[in-house]
Design an enzyme around this catalytic site. Sequence first.
Site, PDB file in Angstrom:
ATOM      1  N   GLY A  89     -20.615  -4.214  20.634  1.00 28.31           N
ATOM      2  CA  GLY A  89     -21.885  -3.528  21.484  1.00 28.31           C
ATOM      3  C   GLY A  89     -22.880  -4.372  21.176  1.00 28.31           C
ATOM      4  O   GLY A  89     -23.833  -4.545  22.041  1.00 28.31           O
TER       5      GLY A  89
ATOM      6  N   ALA B  71     -19.819  -4.175  16.125  1.00 30.77           N
ATOM      7  CA  ALA B  71     -20.911  -5.014  16.502  1.00 30.77           C
ATOM      8  C   ALA B  71     -20.577  -5.558  17.690  1.00 30.77           C
ATOM      9  O   ALA B  71     -21.360  -6.346  18.263  1.00 30.77           O
ATOM     10  CB  ALA B  71     -21.287  -5.881  15.365  1.00 30.77           C
TER      11      ALA B  71
HETATM   12  O1  RIB Z   1     -23.135  -1.719  15.810  1.00 29.79           O
HETATM   13  C1  RIB Z   1     -22.727  -1.763  14.599  1.00 29.79           C
HETATM   14  C2  RIB Z   1     -23.774  -1.333  13.389  1.00 29.79           C
HETATM   15  O2  RIB Z   1     -23.951  -0.024  13.341  1.00 29.79           O
HETATM   16  C3  RIB Z   1     -23.019  -1.874  12.166  1.00 29.79           C
HETATM   17  O3  RIB Z   1     -23.629  -2.968  11.785  1.00 29.79           O
HETATM   18  C4  RIB Z   1     -23.655  -0.642  11.263  1.00 29.79           C
HETATM   19  O4  RIB Z   1     -24.838  -1.240  10.382  1.00 29.79           O
HETATM   20  C5  RIB Z   1     -24.346   0.399  12.187  1.00 29.79           C
HETATM   21  O5  RIB Z   1     -25.661   0.091  12.374  1.00 29.79           O
END
Ligand code: RIB
Length: 320
Positions: free
Chosen positions: A259, A257
């Site tokens: 990004g 997360a």
């Molecule tokens: O970018 C991270 C997310 O990618 C995670 O929370 C997971 O659910 C996927 O969607």
Amino acid sequence: MTARVVVVGSANMDLVVETPTLPRPGETVLGDGFLAVPGGKGANQAVAAARAGADCHFLGAVGLDAFGDELKGCLAAAGVGLDGLRRVAGPSGVALIAVDAAAENLIVVAPGANAHFTDLDAIDRDLIAGCDVLLCQLEIPPETVAQAVAAARRGGTTIVLNAAPARALPDELLAGVDLLVVNQTEATVLAGLDGARDPDGDGLAPADDVPMLLDTLLTRVPRVVLTLGAAGAAYAERGGLRLEVGAPPVEAVDTTAAGDAFTGALAVAWAQGRAIEESLRWACAAGAACAQHRGASSSLPVQAEIDALYDRAYQPHPTA
Ligand code: RIB
């Protein structure tokens, strides 16, 4: 005035296992910690934008299951507007995530309810048209993303597409995008260069060839942000402006997360009309703050945390 951001995207329950090393194909590894935490790129970016100070709304779908209740509760607790959240029969989206000792991850998503989010209605389209920024990703059907982009175009709403996870996209969809946000893997796929070894003969593989990736993507969209992990981000726009910003150094424990924190914060800064260099640095501070904590939604920083890391990393400090 408070920035208005609408996210059209996915919500997943993340089932996370910490492991010393990530498994290779066919391998079983024994992990240690386990965590179930709300995530999904769309929901994460909505929570990130709300915590970063936006008036944020989420259009998406969760199942009529306990995970759906939890995902909804997480978004509501962050203050995200949920009038456009669908509850659909069947399971919510689920992501299986392994995180290793170097804070890197592997993610597999079962889309569940996200795959049933196929239509926007008139109320959704009005909401999109009334916001400053539309933020989309690619964990929902591309037709829904295309409908959201069309509604934003009609309303004059700025369109930010985080083209994740990596997939090729038609020109019709990209043509409507104002700002594309991609990591190096996603950029390589969108540029049609995955599988190529060194197309311009400069000794660099496509994923590491930042100028070539930016040049290629600018033939498809007017502005690109290329995220570079702990190294920060690069920005380019048609007409010449290019810049690169470093990320604040932090001790990363989980980059899941990061990004999303970056993209949510960038959308808010963009909606607030802040200068691009400042916006990129602020977004890098959000991503770095996120990587210091475990989990997806659980690690997304609030505005004060982003500001503090931004000030520490980028503001000149008077010497005593
Ligand atoms: O970018 C991270 C997310 O990618 C995670 O929370 C997971 O659910 C996927 O969607």
